[in-house]
Scaffold this active site. Structure first.
Site, PDB file in Angstrom:
ATOM      1  N   THR A  70       8.691   4.260 -26.237  1.00 35.17           N
ATOM      2  CA  THR A  70       7.560   4.916 -25.085  1.00 35.17           C
ATOM      3  C   THR A  70       8.360   6.095 -24.666  1.00 35.17           C
ATOM      4  O   THR A  70       7.528   6.851 -23.845  1.00 35.17           O
ATOM      5  CB  THR A  70       7.349   3.956 -24.279  1.00 35.17           C
ATOM      6  OG1 THR A  70       8.471   3.544 -23.435  1.00 35.17           O
ATOM      7  CG2 THR A  70       6.564   2.664 -24.756  1.00 35.17           C
ATOM      8  N   TRP A  76       2.964   0.932 -33.615  1.00 33.75           N
ATOM      9  CA  TRP A  76       2.587  -0.340 -32.995  1.00 33.75           C
ATOM     10  C   TRP A  76       2.548  -0.522 -31.568  1.00 33.75           C
ATOM     11  O   TRP A  76       3.797   0.047 -31.140  1.00 33.75           O
ATOM     12  CB  TRP A  76       3.413  -1.433 -33.528  1.00 33.75           C
ATOM     13  CG  TRP A  76       2.804  -2.979 -33.312  1.00 33.75           C
ATOM     14  CD1 TRP A  76       1.484  -3.295 -33.008  1.00 33.75           C
ATOM     15  CD2 TRP A  76       3.516  -3.802 -32.852  1.00 33.75           C
ATOM     16  NE1 TRP A  76       1.404  -4.495 -32.536  1.00 33.75           N
ATOM     17  CE2 TRP A  76       2.778  -5.033 -32.684  1.00 33.75           C
ATOM     18  CE3 TRP A  76       4.921  -4.373 -32.698  1.00 33.75           C
ATOM     19  CZ2 TRP A  76       3.188  -6.394 -32.173  1.00 33.75           C
ATOM     20  CZ3 TRP A  76       5.301  -5.511 -32.512  1.00 33.75           C
ATOM     21  CH2 TRP A  76       4.505  -6.738 -32.131  1.00 33.75           C
ATOM     22  N   ALA A  94      12.612  -8.234 -31.359  1.00 35.50           N
ATOM     23  CA  ALA A  94      11.647  -9.587 -30.813  1.00 35.50           C
ATOM     24  C   ALA A  94      10.899  -9.089 -30.097  1.00 35.50           C
ATOM     25  O   ALA A  94      10.590  -9.660 -28.722  1.00 35.50           O
ATOM     26  CB  ALA A  94      12.816 -10.701 -30.526  1.00 35.50           C
ATOM     27  N   TYR A 106      -3.809  -0.658 -35.302  1.00 42.24           N
ATOM     28  CA  TYR A 106      -3.304  -0.126 -34.026  1.00 42.24           C
ATOM     29  C   TYR A 106      -4.155   0.568 -33.144  1.00 42.24           C
ATOM     30  O   TYR A 106      -4.444   1.809 -33.485  1.00 42.24           O
ATOM     31  CB  TYR A 106      -1.999   0.534 -34.401  1.00 42.24           C
ATOM     32  CG  TYR A 106      -0.883  -0.283 -35.387  1.00 42.24           C
ATOM     33  CD1 TYR A 106      -0.732  -1.631 -35.422  1.00 42.24           C
ATOM     34  CD2 TYR A 106       0.259   0.497 -36.035  1.00 42.24           C
ATOM     35  CE1 TYR A 106      -0.116  -2.100 -36.049  1.00 42.24           C
ATOM     36  CE2 TYR A 106       1.069  -0.317 -36.785  1.00 42.24           C
ATOM     37  CZ  TYR A 106       1.014  -1.581 -36.650  1.00 42.24           C
ATOM     38  OH  TYR A 106       1.942  -2.176 -37.329  1.00 42.24           O
ATOM     39  N   ASP A 137       5.503   4.811 -39.697  1.00 41.63           N
ATOM     40  CA  ASP A 137       4.627   3.498 -40.090  1.00 41.63           C
ATOM     41  C   ASP A 137       3.452   3.315 -38.940  1.00 41.63           C
ATOM     42  O   ASP A 137       3.560   3.667 -37.919  1.00 41.63           O
ATOM     43  CB  ASP A 137       5.390   2.238 -40.078  1.00 41.63           C
ATOM     44  CG  ASP A 137       4.706   1.085 -40.100  1.00 41.63           C
ATOM     45  OD1 ASP A 137       4.461   0.676 -41.325  1.00 41.63           O
ATOM     46  OD2 ASP A 137       4.440   0.035 -39.325  1.00 41.63           O
ATOM     47  N   ARG A 160       5.759  -4.953 -21.844  1.00 41.19           N
ATOM     48  CA  ARG A 160       5.104  -5.502 -22.984  1.00 41.19           C
ATOM     49  C   ARG A 160       4.493  -6.888 -22.932  1.00 41.19           C
ATOM     50  O   ARG A 160       3.277  -7.077 -23.039  1.00 41.19           O
ATOM     51  CB  ARG A 160       5.731  -5.241 -24.440  1.00 41.19           C
ATOM     52  CG  ARG A 160       5.049  -5.630 -25.747  1.00 41.19           C
ATOM     53  CD  ARG A 160       5.511  -5.656 -26.819  1.00 41.19           C
ATOM     54  NE  ARG A 160       5.891  -4.210 -27.147  1.00 41.19           N
ATOM     55  CZ  ARG A 160       6.499  -3.853 -28.348  1.00 41.19           C
ATOM     56  NH1 ARG A 160       6.818  -4.419 -29.260  1.00 41.19           N
ATOM     57  NH2 ARG A 160       6.455  -2.397 -28.436  1.00 41.19           N
ATOM     58  N   SER A 166       9.833  -5.410 -35.687  1.00 41.16           N
ATOM     59  CA  SER A 166      10.345  -6.082 -34.457  1.00 41.16           C
ATOM     60  C   SER A 166      11.498  -6.515 -34.520  1.00 41.16           C
ATOM     61  O   SER A 166      12.128  -7.592 -34.088  1.00 41.16           O
ATOM     62  CB  SER A 166       9.287  -7.271 -34.203  1.00 41.16           C
ATOM     63  OG  SER A 166       9.429  -7.838 -32.834  1.00 41.16           O
ATOM     64  N   PRO A 167      12.500  -5.716 -34.697  1.00 36.06           N
ATOM     65  CA  PRO A 167      13.822  -5.612 -34.648  1.00 36.06           C
ATOM     66  C   PRO A 167      14.585  -6.316 -33.226  1.00 36.06           C
ATOM     67  O   PRO A 167      15.698  -6.835 -33.271  1.00 36.06           O
ATOM     68  CB  PRO A 167      14.794  -4.422 -35.056  1.00 36.06           C
ATOM     69  CG  PRO A 167      13.539  -3.345 -34.525  1.00 36.06           C
ATOM     70  CD  PRO A 167      12.361  -4.194 -34.839  1.00 36.06           C
TER      71      PRO A 167
END
Length: 319
Positions: free
Chosen positions: A288, A21, A214, A54, A49, A231, A211-212
């Site tokens: 990244t 994602w 956040a 995406y 995943d 981001r 999203s662990p």
């Protein structure tokens, strides 16, 4: 690496998984993508995943090319896709949603992009108010019976919608959803810990949480504003920026300070906290760069090392 069953199914997923994602097809090139997938695999990750939406399908193409290039044994890893948003830049009505047609078309398109014969996990990326749940359950059941999908599940569905899917499956002898992919982190706990609480035992539901961090809030990078190129600085992330109010920033600073006191990177600590929940089958990581991924993978060691008193302090820091 630790491996956990996907709910009560027999599938064992790595406790830490790797997702595409935002990054694949947008922020990282194929060379970096290859390096990240290779490092994840070398550290025991067996779940990768992805989703049709995406980067409009490009994330799946990159991941499929990279895994094929690495020649990873197909029986040693699992890959997912998700259906709902579509992969077209401006999707027409039949190119999105959870209708039988789009579920069918999207699955076959994902198989081509990922360069696989079947999807291990296939998620309904959001509930579709335009399509009866019974139609979607039937479409997923058909893909499983055709051997195109092994396990299907939901993402960000309400407990009521998940129950309806199980009711339909039971009534018509169809395969029921095995898992849910919700957001879960120290700032977003209600759905996983409260709303879904009865579903784990009732249906044997597993969770592959996203999203662990956040969306980066728990890394500490936004404690003093939004850096250029981050981001939250990207187009379309205004909904995350709204969460950076005064009280939230102060809480994030407390969390970052506690992480430093414990000798742990804030991101690693936040991921490790997610691993403490026994109803979490796998935590999705995104990165990244290699250094970031290796730091995040240290969460397994941190989760096992810290005592209960330390974890109580972690939760209190964000209260």
């Amino acid at each position: 690496m630790q491996y956990r069953r996907l709910g009560t199914s027999g599938l064992q997923l790595s406790a830490l998984a790797f997702g595409a994602w935002v990054t694949f097809g947008n922020q990282v090139g194929r060379g970096t993508a290859r390096e990240l997938v290779a490092a994840a695999w070398d550290h025991g990750v067996n779940f990768f995943d992805n989703a049709e939406g995406y980067a409009n399908g490009e994330a799946e193409r990159v991941m499929g090319d990279v895994i094929a290039d690495l020649r990873l044994p197909r029986d040693g890893w699992c890959v997912s896709s998700k259906v709902y948003f579509g992969s077209a830049a401006d999707p027409r009505p039949t190119q999105k949603g959870l209708s039988r047609k789009h579920v069918h078309d999207a699955c076959h398109a994902a198989l081509k992009r990922l360069r696989v014969d079947y999807l291990d996990l296939y998620f309904c990326h959001r509930p579709d108010p335009q399509t009866p749940i019974a139609e979607t359950v039937s479409a997923m059941d058909a893909l499983i019976r055709q051997g195109k999908v092994l396990y299907w599940g939901t993402s960000e569905w309400s407990a009521g919608e998940i129950r309806e899917a199980h009711r339909v499956a039971l009534a018509h002898n169809l395969v029921a959803p095995a898992m849910e992919q919700p957001q879960y982190n120290l700032l977003e706990r209600e759905r996983v810990e409260v709303e879904y609480a009865p579903l784990y035992a009732e249906f044997g539901m597993g969770t592959t949480i996203f999203s662990p961090l956040a969306s980066g809030l728990l890394t500490g990078k936004y404690n003093d504003g939004i850096p250029a190129g981050s981001r939250l600085a990207q187009d379309g992330m205004g909904w995350l920026q709204r969460g950076l109010h005064g009280d939230r920033i102060e809480a994030l600073r407390r969390f970052t300070s506690l992480a430093a006191e414990l000798g742990v990177a804030p991101a690693t600590l936040a991921i490790a906290w997610c691993l403490r929940n026994p109803n979490v089958s796998s935590v999705l990581l995104g990165a990244t760069g290699l250094a970031q991924l290796l730091q995040d993978l240290e969460a397994l060691e941190v989760w096992q090392r810290l005592d209960d008193a330390s974890w109580e302090r972690v939760q209190a820091s964000l209260a």
